[in-house]
Design an enzyme around this catalytic site. Sequence first.
Site, PDB file in Angstrom:
ATOM      1  N   GLU A  46      -3.249   0.467  -9.287  1.00 30.59           N
ATOM      2  CA  GLU A  46      -2.062   1.293  -9.541  1.00 30.59           C
ATOM      3  C   GLU A  46      -0.916   0.352  -9.957  1.00 30.59           C
ATOM      4  OE1 GLU A  46      -2.334   5.093  -6.482  1.00 30.59           O
ATOM      5  OE2 GLU A  46      -1.776   3.171  -5.628  1.00 30.59           O
ATOM      6  N   ASN A  99      -3.207   6.345  -1.815  1.00 30.38           N
ATOM      7  CA  ASN A  99      -3.031   6.367  -0.354  1.00 30.38           C
ATOM      8  C   ASN A  99      -2.379   7.648   0.146  1.00 30.38           C
ATOM      9  OD1 ASN A  99      -4.391   4.070   0.151  1.00 30.38           O
ATOM     10  ND2 ASN A  99      -2.589   2.745   0.205  1.00 30.38           N
ATOM     11  N   HIS A 114      -1.076  -2.469  -7.243  1.00 31.28           N
ATOM     12  CA  HIS A 114      -1.800  -2.140  -6.014  1.00 31.28           C
ATOM     13  C   HIS A 114      -3.311  -2.128  -6.253  1.00 31.28           C
ATOM     14  CE1 HIS A 114      -2.785   0.935  -2.677  1.00 31.28           C
ATOM     15  NE2 HIS A 114      -2.848  -0.285  -2.222  1.00 31.28           N
ATOM     16  N   SER A 134       0.821  -1.214   0.000  1.00 30.71           N
ATOM     17  CA  SER A 134       0.000   0.000   0.000  1.00 30.71           C
ATOM     18  C   SER A 134       0.848   1.253   0.000  1.00 30.71           C
ATOM     19  CB  SER A 134      -0.862   0.079   1.256  1.00 30.71           C
ATOM     20  OG  SER A 134      -1.428  -1.129   1.561  1.00 30.71           O
TER      21      SER A 134
END
Length: 287
Positions: free
Chosen positions: A156, A195, A144, A123
Site C-alpha cells: 500500500e 488492516n 506498507h 500498519s
Amino acid sequence: MDLEEINTIAVLGAGNMGHGITEVAAMAGYDVNMRDIKAEFVEDGYDQIEWSLNKLAEKDRLSREDADAALERVTPLVDMEAAVADADVVIEAVPEQMEIKEEVYRELEACAGDDALFVTNTSSLSITDLAEFTDRPERFCGMHFFNPPVRMQLVEVISGAETAEETLDVVEELAEEFGKTPVRVHRDSPGFIVNRILVPLMNEASWLVSDGEATIAEVDSTTKYELGLPMGTFELGDQVGNDISYHVLEYMHDVLGDAYEPAPLLEEKVENEELGKKTGAGFYDYE
Ligand code: CAA
C-alpha cells in the site's frame, strides 16, 4: 527524485518487517543499510534474512548466486548516521508507537541527506501525523508491506496530507522495482485499506473465542476452508504478531470508536508475551 537516482536504501528496524523489507530491497539489487538500536537485533535480523534466502534457494524460487549476492548487499548497522547519511530512501519499520517513531524521526532528520525520501511501513498510524516529526512532509509517505514481505505481493502506498504527487509516483515505481504490486491509498485513515478489513476480522474471531462461542480450531478451519483464506485467522494472527494486531486495534479503537475494542483473548496474549511465531507461542505453540 527519479527512480534511477535511488541506489542506497536504509531500513530502520530489523524486526519481522524490517528484515523482510531489507531482504526484498537487496534481492532487487539495492545496497541496504539495515539499522536497529542494538547489535543483537541487527544480528538476529541478518540471520533471518540468511535463513529466508536459503529457503528461497532451496525451493528454487531464487538461484543460489542471487541469494548470495542479495545477502552481500545488506549492511547491518547500529549507528544511525552511518546507516542513513548516504541513503536515497529511508524505510522506517520501528515499533508501532508514536513516541518511538517521533524519537526515530527526529534523530533521522538530523543526519539524513536533504533530498532523501522518507517512507513509513506503519500498519495504521496517521501518515500526516508522522510526517510532522520531519522537515519534509512533501517527501514523506506510507509504504506498507505485508508479512512475510518476501512472499506477499501487495504494497500500500499511502499519501499524507502534504505528500507530493512525485513522491507517490517514485515510491510506486520503487515498489514495482521490488517486484511488488503497489496500490495507492488516498485517504490517510486508521489501518488504511487492508488492516481496516483484516484486523477487525482477527479481532472478531478473538471475540468469538473470548465469548465461548467457538474454539480457535473451529474458527481457523472455517476461515481457511470456507472463506478460502491462505491461513486460519489465528494462524495469521501468530504470523503477523499479536502485539502488532493489538496496537492497530488500540489505535482504531481510539480514533474510530467502540466497534474496534480489542477482545480479551488478544489482550491476554499480549500481556503474557505470547506474540506468535516470533516468541515461540501465540494462539498455537511453535517450540
Ligand atoms: N522466507 C522464505 N521462506 C518462507 C518465509 C520467508 N519469509 N516464510 C515462510 N517461508 C517458507 C516456509 O518455511 C515453508 O517452507 P517449508 O515448506 O520448508 O516448511 C514455505 O515457505 C511455505 O511456502 P508455500 O508456498 O509452500 O506455502 P503457502 O502456499 O502456504 O504460502 C504464505 C505461504 C505465502 C505465507 C501463505 O500462507 C500466505 O499467503 N499467508 C497469508 C499471509 C498474509 O496474509 N499476510 C498478511 C498479513 S497482514 C500484514 O502483514 C499487515 C499488517 O500490517 C499487520
